[in-house]
Design a protein around this motif. Structure first.
Motif, PDB file in Angstrom:
ATOM      1  N   VAL A 214       0.783  -0.955   0.069  1.00 39.87           N
ATOM      2  CA  VAL A 214       0.628  -0.074   0.076  1.00 39.87           C
ATOM      3  C   VAL A 214       0.884   1.180  -0.041  1.00 39.87           C
ATOM      4  O   VAL A 214       0.737   2.251  -0.701  1.00 39.87           O
ATOM      5  CB  VAL A 214      -1.078  -0.349   0.893  1.00 39.87           C
ATOM      6  N   VAL A 215       2.077   1.001   0.630  1.00 38.45           N
ATOM      7  CA  VAL A 215       2.766   2.575   0.792  1.00 38.45           C
ATOM      8  C   VAL A 215       3.478   2.608  -0.582  1.00 38.45           C
ATOM      9  O   VAL A 215       3.396   3.674  -0.957  1.00 38.45           O
ATOM     10  CB  VAL A 215       4.071   2.091   2.039  1.00 38.45           C
ATOM     11  N   ILE A 216       4.211   1.794  -0.573  1.00 36.65           N
ATOM     12  CA  ILE A 216       4.497   1.310  -2.013  1.00 36.65           C
ATOM     13  C   ILE A 216       3.770   2.104  -3.354  1.00 36.65           C
ATOM     14  O   ILE A 216       4.134   3.299  -4.449  1.00 36.65           O
ATOM     15  CB  ILE A 216       4.993  -0.215  -3.100  1.00 36.65           C
ATOM     16  N   LEU A 217       2.400   1.791  -3.448  1.00 34.74           N
ATOM     17  CA  LEU A 217       1.391   2.545  -4.255  1.00 34.74           C
ATOM     18  C   LEU A 217       0.884   3.662  -3.819  1.00 34.74           C
ATOM     19  O   LEU A 217       1.121   4.091  -4.663  1.00 34.74           O
ATOM     20  CB  LEU A 217       0.177   1.616  -4.198  1.00 34.74           C
ATOM     21  N   LEU A 218       1.196   4.024  -2.886  1.00 39.30           N
ATOM     22  CA  LEU A 218       0.186   5.597  -2.946  1.00 39.30           C
ATOM     23  C   LEU A 218       1.693   6.111  -2.847  1.00 39.30           C
ATOM     24  O   LEU A 218       1.134   7.284  -3.777  1.00 39.30           O
ATOM     25  CB  LEU A 218      -0.058   5.167  -0.947  1.00 39.30           C
ATOM     26  N   VAL A 219       3.078   5.952  -2.762  1.00 40.43           N
ATOM     27  CA  VAL A 219       4.113   6.514  -2.625  1.00 40.43           C
ATOM     28  C   VAL A 219       4.697   6.309  -4.047  1.00 40.43           C
ATOM     29  O   VAL A 219       5.303   7.512  -4.540  1.00 40.43           O
ATOM     30  CB  VAL A 219       4.752   6.718  -1.346  1.00 40.43           C
ATOM     31  N   GLY A 220       5.156   5.201  -3.898  1.00 42.69           N
ATOM     32  CA  GLY A 220       6.449   4.626  -5.490  1.00 42.69           C
ATOM     33  C   GLY A 220       5.232   5.045  -6.629  1.00 42.69           C
ATOM     34  O   GLY A 220       5.755   5.252  -7.922  1.00 42.69           O
ATOM     35  N   PHE A 221       3.853   4.666  -6.578  1.00 43.27           N
ATOM     36  CA  PHE A 221       3.166   4.870  -7.892  1.00 43.27           C
ATOM     37  C   PHE A 221       2.848   6.492  -8.482  1.00 43.27           C
ATOM     38  O   PHE A 221       3.922   7.004 -10.168  1.00 43.27           O
ATOM     39  CB  PHE A 221       2.007   4.717  -7.935  1.00 43.27           C
ATOM     40  N   PRO A 222       3.060   7.135  -7.914  1.00 45.42           N
ATOM     41  CA  PRO A 222       3.367   8.999  -8.194  1.00 45.42           C
ATOM     42  C   PRO A 222       4.673   9.203  -9.126  1.00 45.42           C
ATOM     43  O   PRO A 222       4.946   9.884  -9.731  1.00 45.42           O
ATOM     44  CB  PRO A 222       2.488   9.726  -6.982  1.00 45.42           C
ATOM     45  N   ILE A 223       5.490   8.341  -7.370  1.00 45.10           N
ATOM     46  CA  ILE A 223       7.425   8.684  -8.915  1.00 45.10           C
ATOM     47  C   ILE A 223       7.073   8.449  -9.250  1.00 45.10           C
ATOM     48  O   ILE A 223       7.665   9.080 -10.865  1.00 45.10           O
ATOM     49  CB  ILE A 223       8.242   8.425  -7.495  1.00 45.10           C
ATOM     50  N   LEU A 224       6.743   7.206  -9.682  1.00 44.94           N
ATOM     51  CA  LEU A 224       7.033   6.477 -11.057  1.00 44.94           C
ATOM     52  C   LEU A 224       6.314   6.954 -11.983  1.00 44.94           C
ATOM     53  O   LEU A 224       7.290   7.316 -13.127  1.00 44.94           O
ATOM     54  CB  LEU A 224       6.470   4.891 -11.104  1.00 44.94           C
ATOM     55  N   VAL A 225       5.376   7.873 -11.867  1.00 45.67           N
ATOM     56  CA  VAL A 225       4.363   8.037 -12.876  1.00 45.67           C
ATOM     57  C   VAL A 225       5.408   9.615 -13.514  1.00 45.67           C
ATOM     58  O   VAL A 225       5.474   9.779 -14.771  1.00 45.67           O
ATOM     59  CB  VAL A 225       3.349   9.041 -12.676  1.00 45.67           C
ATOM     60  N   ILE A 226       5.871  10.327 -11.741  1.00 40.75           N
ATOM     61  CA  ILE A 226       6.707  11.726 -12.796  1.00 40.75           C
ATOM     62  C   ILE A 226       7.463  11.328 -13.168  1.00 40.75           C
ATOM     63  O   ILE A 226       8.325  11.526 -14.207  1.00 40.75           O
ATOM     64  CB  ILE A 226       7.135  12.223 -11.087  1.00 40.75           C
ATOM     65  N   LEU A 227       8.432  10.451 -12.969  1.00 46.45           N
ATOM     66  CA  LEU A 227       9.663  10.430 -13.546  1.00 46.45           C
ATOM     67  C   LEU A 227       9.307   9.734 -15.070  1.00 46.45           C
ATOM     68  O   LEU A 227      10.190  10.262 -15.925  1.00 46.45           O
ATOM     69  CB  LEU A 227      10.562   9.055 -12.916  1.00 46.45           C
ATOM     70  N   MET A 228       8.392   8.440 -14.952  1.00 45.12           N
ATOM     71  CA  MET A 228       8.053   8.099 -16.386  1.00 45.12           C
ATOM     72  C   MET A 228       7.420   9.106 -17.524  1.00 45.12           C
ATOM     73  O   MET A 228       8.332   9.723 -18.516  1.00 45.12           O
ATOM     74  CB  MET A 228       6.829   7.337 -16.881  1.00 45.12           C
ATOM     75  N   VAL A 229       6.953  11.005 -17.059  1.00 42.55           N
ATOM     76  CA  VAL A 229       6.120  12.243 -17.832  1.00 42.55           C
ATOM     77  C   VAL A 229       8.356  12.311 -18.306  1.00 42.55           C
ATOM     78  O   VAL A 229       8.048  12.872 -19.142  1.00 42.55           O
ATOM     79  CB  VAL A 229       5.538  12.581 -16.440  1.00 42.55           C
ATOM     80  N   ILE A 230       8.728  12.772 -16.693  1.00 43.22           N
ATOM     81  CA  ILE A 230       9.928  13.230 -17.528  1.00 43.22           C
ATOM     82  C   ILE A 230      10.808  12.651 -18.447  1.00 43.22           C
ATOM     83  O   ILE A 230      11.404  12.624 -19.100  1.00 43.22           O
ATOM     84  CB  ILE A 230      10.889  13.019 -16.204  1.00 43.22           C
ATOM     85  N   PHE A 231      10.749  10.730 -18.712  1.00 36.93           N
ATOM     86  CA  PHE A 231      11.097  10.179 -19.631  1.00 36.93           C
ATOM     87  C   PHE A 231      10.741  10.077 -20.921  1.00 36.93           C
ATOM     88  O   PHE A 231      11.607  10.665 -21.282  1.00 36.93           O
ATOM     89  CB  PHE A 231      11.542   8.906 -19.083  1.00 36.93           C
ATOM     90  N   LEU A 232       9.768  10.205 -20.940  1.00 34.84           N
ATOM     91  CA  LEU A 232       8.696  10.281 -21.891  1.00 34.84           C
ATOM     92  C   LEU A 232       8.493  12.005 -22.281  1.00 34.84           C
ATOM     93  O   LEU A 232       9.412  12.674 -23.786  1.00 34.84           O
ATOM     94  CB  LEU A 232       7.203  10.414 -21.893  1.00 34.84           C
ATOM     95  N   ALA A 233       8.877  12.600 -21.944  1.00 33.96           N
ATOM     96  CA  ALA A 233       9.561  14.375 -21.997  1.00 33.96           C
ATOM     97  C   ALA A 233      10.579  14.435 -22.621  1.00 33.96           C
ATOM     98  O   ALA A 233      10.914  14.981 -23.962  1.00 33.96           O
ATOM     99  CB  ALA A 233       9.496  15.726 -20.817  1.00 33.96           C
ATOM    100  N   TRP A 234      11.784  14.046 -22.046  1.00 34.14           N
ATOM    101  CA  TRP A 234      13.200  14.118 -22.467  1.00 34.14           C
ATOM    102  C   TRP A 234      13.151  13.059 -23.642  1.00 34.14           C
ATOM    103  O   TRP A 234      13.405  13.486 -24.979  1.00 34.14           O
ATOM    104  CB  TRP A 234      14.080  12.765 -21.665  1.00 34.14           C
ATOM    105  N   LEU A 235      12.577  12.132 -23.607  1.00 32.95           N
ATOM    106  CA  LEU A 235      12.303  11.371 -25.161  1.00 32.95           C
ATOM    107  C   LEU A 235      11.967  12.248 -26.242  1.00 32.95           C
ATOM    108  O   LEU A 235      12.341  12.589 -27.320  1.00 32.95           O
ATOM    109  CB  LEU A 235      11.633  10.002 -25.111  1.00 32.95           C
TER     110      LEU A 235
END
Length: 536
Positions: A214-235
């Motif tokens: 639950v902690v990973i889902l609530l904390v890690g998922f938003p971080i993962l989304v942010i990192l993916m957005v940053i990565f896609l923006a870089w691409l």
């Protein structure tokens, strides 16, 4: 432990050593007491009468340890409140005895020689620390083992339980053992069940893992989304060539793409250099070889916008005889034009090459036909595109397809008359010998001016044709007609200059004729009048 049935001597010794008012602590007994006379012979007699004693199987027999074992056994029997302690006792009960439980567990020799009569061992609720007390497992005959409510840590020695085939009750609950995924999947766990390991630390805590998820889902998922957005923006902004083809921006290259294509603008990929432009050879991610012209001059914003608009137009050009413009790039330091990679050999180098045989007439006609076809395409589709037709600016592929490599976009449509004149100069350059061209030294305008003034007779025309070509009668006739056509093309007065369509048809017929491979004695045909009456 010696039995009464074998001898009563050991009982007298123990009674003397440990009377009803026990003689000090076990440690003191072990430190101060020594085996009495004839102890060894008594033990040997016991082993002869009852060889099932564990100490009888030790080799060599350590009588000092066996004596200590008898002392500890006598104490432990009394501490565990077993009846008939001298003969045997069936349980070790040290629960709720934290002051002495750890002491008895430390006597490894006792557990090695423990009586076969012991069926139950209970040292629960003592807050004992350390690793699993593996010595107690020497008592392989036991049925019950309770080590609960302590602070044992480390791994549970699952394999060491294998000899305990009679063990039916095990309680390791409320300890601090290490988590073991192997334990949950083992036969050892199935032999007992989870009730033997409650809060032991050894089982995976699914509730804790659920909380962690639950902690990973609530904390890690938003971080993962942010990192993916940053990565896609870089691409998108730096390496769009990694995106699916449908999502890639056409014709627009980034500095990161060009850097990757040239191995970081490596010097080994630098093929040309001047103060303003650097030319690199590169390989795009899809394997396409490209030529990258990087311009380092400073230009205004308006000039840059014009540069982009021109690149947009040129990248739309699509003809086999045009060098393909793939796109452009703009950074803070440079601007670049990216084109397909082509051979560096141009028509002039091809004609004057001394390392190979001179180009035959059929090959020269093929080059002329490719150029005129490209001219017709540009005239029809892109009349605002101007181009250069010098023999040193038209490149050649391996298949002898000519490539017009220099072109630009004008604000107006190009002059058809001027383009035909440029083609005429190009045609004469392909047909004339070097000696014939040297008669009219100077620039292109001077060449055209002098050629117009000359009234050439048939013999003079034949002398000007490149003598290195081995021409048949038919080929010579075609070359003369082509030379006459070239002279007509440089006539900008309009009275003699042919149309582009007529030029195209004439060269196409000549090329088809070269494919037939006419014989050397082929006579002149009706083509003598081919160029008559076809004026603009």
């Amino acid at each position: 432990m010696a039995t009464i049935s074998a001898t009563c001597y050991l009982f007298i010794i123990l009674s003397w050593l440990c009377p009803t008012t026990l003689c000090g602590t076990v440690l003191e007994d072990l430190k101060n007491l020594h085996p009495p006379p004839e102890f060894n012979s008594t033990i040997m007699t016991n082993c002869l009468n009852n060889p099932s004693h564990r100490y009888c199987n030790s080799s060599p027999m350590n009588f000092d340890e066996i004596f200590k074992y008898t002392i500890v056994a006598s104490h432990l029997c009394n501490e565990s409140k077993n009846p008939n302690c001298i003969e045997s006792f069936h349980k070790v009960d040290l629960r709720n005895r934290p002051n002495i439980a750890s002491l008895y567990l430390s006597f490894e020799f006792f557990w090695r020689f423990c009586p076969l009569t012991i069926l139950s061992i209970d040292v629960s609720n003592n807050s004992l620390k350390g690793n699993f007390p593996i010595d107690v497992l020497h008592c392989t005959q036991i049925h019950d083992l309770d080590l609960s409510i302590n602070e044992f840590s480390g791994d549970i020695p699952i394999q060491s339980f294998s000899p305990l085939t009679n063990l039916t009750f095990l309680n390791l609950s409320y300890n601090c053992f290490s988590e073991s995924e192997e334990l949950s999947d083992s036969q050892f766990f199935k032999r007992f069940n989870s009730s033997s390991f409650l809060h032991s630390g050894a089982l995976l805590d699914h509730r804790r893992f659920f909380t962690l998820k639950v902690v990973i889902l609530l904390v890690g998922f938003p971080i993962l989304v942010i990192l993916m957005v940053i990565f896609l923006a870089w691409l998108c902004f730096q390496r769009p060539d990694f995106l699916p083809r449908k999502l890639q921006r056409r014709r627009t290259f980034t500095p990161a793409i060009l850097s990757a294509a040239t191995s970081g603008f490596s010097s080994r990929n630098l093929v040309g250099k001047s103060n303003v432009v650097h030319i690199y050879k590169g390989v795009l991610r899809d394997g396409t070889q490209v030529k990258i012209e990087m311009y380092w001059d400073e230009i205004s914003r308006e000039s840059y916008l014009n540069f982009v608009e021109e690149c947009k137009v040129l990248s739309e050009l699509d003809h086999k005889n045009l060098v393909r413009v793939l796109g452009w790039c703009k950074s803070r330091k440079f601007r670049a034009v990216i084109t397909e990679w082509t051979r560096e050999e141009n028509v002039e180098m091809w004609l004057l090459s001394e390392s190979s045989a001179p180009p035959p007439w059929s090959h020269r006609v093929k080059v002329l036909m490719g150029v005129v076809e490209c001219m017709r395409y540009l005239q029809k589709e892109w009349p605002q595109v101007d181009y250069d037709l010098n023999t040193n600016s038209v490149l050649l592929t391996q298949d002898l397809e000519p490539l017009i490599s220099r072109f630009k976009v004008l604000d107006h449509s190009t002059s058809t008359t001027r383009n035909i004149c440029k083609f005429g100069v190009f045609m004469l350059g392909v047909i004339l010998s070097r000696k014939g061209q040297e008669k009219f030294e100077g620039d292109a305008d001077g060449f055209i001016k002098n050629m117009r003034r000359v009234d050439l007779d048939p013999e003079e025309l034949q002398e000007m044709i490149d003598e290195r070509m081995e021409l048949s009668e038919t080929s010579l006739h075609q070359a003369k007609q082509a030379l006459s056509l070239g002279l007509m093309c440089i006539d900008q007065s309009g009275s003699e200059q042919p149309s582009l369509a007529f030029i195209s048809n004439s060269i196409a017929r000549a090329y088809k004729a070269t494919l037939v491979l006419p014989s050397a004695n082929h006579t002149r045909s009706h083509a003598d009048n081919r160029f008559r009456g076809h004026k603009t």
